[in-house]
Design a protein around this motif. Structure first.
Motif, mmCIF file in Angstrom:
data_model
loop_
_atom_site.group_PDB
_atom_site.id
_atom_site.type_symbol
_atom_site.label_atom_id
_atom_site.label_comp_id
_atom_site.label_asym_id
_atom_site.label_seq_id
_atom_site.Cartn_x
_atom_site.Cartn_y
_atom_site.Cartn_z
ATOM 1 N N ARG A 68 38.771 44.923 29.132
ATOM 2 C CA ARG A 68 37.200 44.842 29.722
ATOM 3 C C ARG A 68 36.585 43.488 29.759
ATOM 4 N NH1 ARG A 68 35.137 49.863 26.138
ATOM 5 N NH2 ARG A 68 37.233 50.708 26.137
ATOM 6 N N SER A 69 36.961 42.687 28.627
ATOM 7 C CA SER A 69 36.459 41.492 28.827
ATOM 8 C C SER A 69 36.986 40.369 29.495
ATOM 9 C CB SER A 69 36.463 41.016 27.511
ATOM 10 O OG SER A 69 37.673 40.656 26.951
ATOM 11 N N ASN A 70 38.257 40.735 30.321
ATOM 12 C CA ASN A 70 39.046 39.612 31.132
ATOM 13 C C ASN A 70 38.448 39.354 32.395
ATOM 14 O OD1 ASN A 70 41.367 39.294 29.686
ATOM 15 N ND2 ASN A 70 42.657 40.597 30.411
ATOM 16 N N SER A 91 28.647 40.855 39.900
ATOM 17 C CA SER A 91 27.847 41.743 38.939
ATOM 18 C C SER A 91 28.236 43.317 39.410
ATOM 19 C CB SER A 91 26.240 41.520 39.179
ATOM 20 O OG SER A 91 26.155 40.432 38.648
ATOM 21 N N THR A 92 28.203 43.567 40.511
ATOM 22 C CA THR A 92 28.786 44.677 41.151
ATOM 23 C C THR A 92 30.217 44.891 40.569
ATOM 24 O OG1 THR A 92 27.275 44.475 42.908
ATOM 25 C CG2 THR A 92 29.149 46.306 42.975
ATOM 26 N N ALA A 93 31.107 44.129 40.857
ATOM 27 C CA ALA A 93 32.567 44.407 40.246
ATOM 28 C C ALA A 93 32.597 44.715 38.764
ATOM 29 C CB ALA A 93 33.287 42.925 40.745
ATOM 30 N N VAL A 94 31.819 43.807 38.043
ATOM 31 C CA VAL A 94 31.637 44.156 36.653
ATOM 32 C C VAL A 94 31.060 45.522 36.254
ATOM 33 C CG1 VAL A 94 30.581 43.559 34.380
ATOM 34 C CG2 VAL A 94 31.648 41.562 35.937
ATOM 35 N N SER A 95 30.139 45.879 36.740
ATOM 36 C CA SER A 95 29.465 47.161 36.450
ATOM 37 C C SER A 95 30.006 48.325 37.237
ATOM 38 C CB SER A 95 27.877 47.087 37.381
ATOM 39 O OG SER A 95 27.267 45.923 36.780
ATOM 40 N N VAL A 96 30.924 48.091 38.319
ATOM 41 C CA VAL A 96 31.453 49.445 39.013
ATOM 42 C C VAL A 96 32.533 50.138 38.188
ATOM 43 C CG1 VAL A 96 33.307 48.286 40.185
ATOM 44 C CG2 VAL A 96 32.198 50.305 41.419
ATOM 45 N N TYR A 98 32.381 50.777 34.963
ATOM 46 C CA TYR A 98 31.558 51.825 34.126
ATOM 47 C C TYR A 98 31.121 52.937 34.753
ATOM 48 C CZ TYR A 98 31.638 48.126 30.602
ATOM 49 O OH TYR A 98 32.283 47.375 29.826
ATOM 50 N N ALA A 99 31.047 53.100 36.114
ATOM 51 C CA ALA A 99 30.955 54.144 36.831
ATOM 52 C C ALA A 99 31.875 55.074 36.668
ATOM 53 C CB ALA A 99 30.606 53.875 38.338
ATOM 54 N N THR A 100 33.054 54.714 36.962
ATOM 55 C CA THR A 100 34.268 55.742 36.799
ATOM 56 C C THR A 100 34.678 55.956 35.415
ATOM 57 O OG1 THR A 100 35.754 54.141 37.112
ATOM 58 C CG2 THR A 100 35.433 55.391 39.047
ATOM 59 N N TYR A 101 34.403 55.002 34.464
ATOM 60 C CA TYR A 101 34.775 54.988 33.068
ATOM 61 C C TYR A 101 34.051 56.204 32.363
ATOM 62 C CZ TYR A 101 35.528 53.429 28.229
ATOM 63 O OH TYR A 101 36.063 53.287 27.092
ATOM 64 N N ILE A 102 32.670 56.176 32.646
ATOM 65 C CA ILE A 102 31.824 57.236 32.219
ATOM 66 C C ILE A 102 32.232 58.466 32.813
ATOM 67 C CG2 ILE A 102 29.475 57.836 31.691
ATOM 68 C CD1 ILE A 102 28.876 54.901 31.541
ATOM 69 N N THR A 147 40.073 47.815 42.234
ATOM 70 C CA THR A 147 40.809 47.571 41.006
ATOM 71 C C THR A 147 39.855 47.955 39.826
ATOM 72 O OG1 THR A 147 42.243 46.050 42.196
ATOM 73 C CG2 THR A 147 41.994 46.180 39.776
ATOM 74 N N ARG A 148 38.828 47.548 39.982
ATOM 75 C CA ARG A 148 37.966 47.788 38.856
ATOM 76 C C ARG A 148 37.730 49.244 38.713
ATOM 77 N NH1 ARG A 148 37.276 44.513 34.699
ATOM 78 N NH2 ARG A 148 35.184 45.338 34.239
ATOM 79 N N LEU A 149 37.128 50.004 39.841
ATOM 80 C CA LEU A 149 37.136 51.396 39.805
ATOM 81 C C LEU A 149 38.416 52.140 39.508
ATOM 82 C CD1 LEU A 149 35.554 51.977 43.396
ATOM 83 C CD2 LEU A 149 34.534 52.537 41.204
ATOM 84 N N LEU A 150 39.385 51.724 39.640
ATOM 85 C CA LEU A 150 40.781 52.513 39.210
ATOM 86 C C LEU A 150 41.027 52.076 37.547
ATOM 87 C CD1 LEU A 150 43.336 51.712 42.038
ATOM 88 C CD2 LEU A 150 42.357 54.000 41.287
ATOM 89 N N LEU A 151 40.485 50.829 37.321
ATOM 90 C CA LEU A 151 40.841 50.417 35.778
ATOM 91 C C LEU A 151 39.895 51.720 34.816
ATOM 92 C CD1 LEU A 151 40.830 46.732 35.637
ATOM 93 C CD2 LEU A 151 42.673 48.437 34.947
ATOM 94 N N GLY A 152 38.518 51.907 35.659
ATOM 95 C CA GLY A 152 37.782 52.582 34.928
ATOM 96 C C GLY A 152 38.229 53.902 34.730
ATOM 97 N N LEU A 153 38.754 54.369 35.983
ATOM 98 C CA LEU A 153 39.403 55.613 36.174
ATOM 99 C C LEU A 153 40.453 56.212 35.183
ATOM 100 C CD1 LEU A 153 39.125 58.359 37.638
ATOM 101 C CD2 LEU A 153 41.163 57.466 38.948
ATOM 102 N N PHE A 154 41.167 55.048 35.037
ATOM 103 C CA PHE A 154 42.409 55.378 33.837
ATOM 104 C C PHE A 154 42.336 54.976 32.433
ATOM 105 C CE2 PHE A 154 44.744 54.935 38.295
ATOM 106 C CZ PHE A 154 44.972 56.096 38.337
#
Length: 190
Positions: A68-70, A91-96, A98-102, A147-154
């Protein structure tokens, strides 16, 4: 006077029949009077679980926080310059993430109960690892967001799944210490 006696007798008859129903069912299932757990064997089992499960969960949780901090570390070494990102896009790439994460936390735990922890946690970790590995192929803002969306998803259901596994494995008074170790590992990731 005779009527209250009948009521008392009926009550005694009802309780006697309920007791015999319970006793008969217990006898069908087997006697549970001699059921006990040896405290020495139980302590040995808990130590064995701590030796095998807890280190693995701690490493997974450590890598999760490190992952998450990478993106912050990548920005320091020039991610935004290489991809031509504006501050808003970054900022969008960082925030997105958490959309799938949550959104995946609760469905992930429900899948753990349906598929079993050994299957679901393995699938989530393999998918998360593959997305993390393929992050090196990001060359544009769109692929970074994907990539960030998929990371949050998994990654989103990994910690809740681990927490559920701990609650399924350890007693209530043993759980806080094990979850505390996970939080210590998140602090170590920076």
């Amino acid at each position: 006077m005779s009527e209250p006696t009948k009521d008392i007798n009926m009550t005694e008859v009802k309780s006697a029949s309920e007791n015999s129903f319970v006793n008969n069912n217990v006898k069908e299932l087997g006697e549970f009077d001699d059921l006990s757990i040896d405290p020495v064997k139980e302590a040995k089992l808990v130590r064995k679980l701590d030796r095998f499960i807890l280190p693995m969960f701690c490493v997974i949780y450590f890598l999760s926080f490190l992952d998450r901090s990478n993106i912050g570390n990548a920005k320091i070494v020039g991610l935004d310059d290489q991809l031509g990102l504006t501050q808003s896009q970054y900022s969008t790439a960082v925030s997105v993430f958490y959309a799938t994460y949550i959104c995946v936390e609760i469905p992930g735990v429900l899948l753990v109960k349906r598929l079993g922890p050994h299957r679901y946690i393995t699938i989530a970790l393999v998918c998360w690892s593959l997305v993390t590995i393929f992050t090196c192929f990001v060359r544009s803002y769109g692929t970074l967001v994907l990539t960030r969306l998929l990371l949050g998803l998994f990654e989103g259901s990994v910690f809740p799944s681990q927490s559920l596994y701990i609650t399924m494995t350890y007693k209530r008074q043993e759980q806080a210490k094990r979850l505390g170790w996970l939080y210590v590992c998140s602090c170590a990731s920076g």
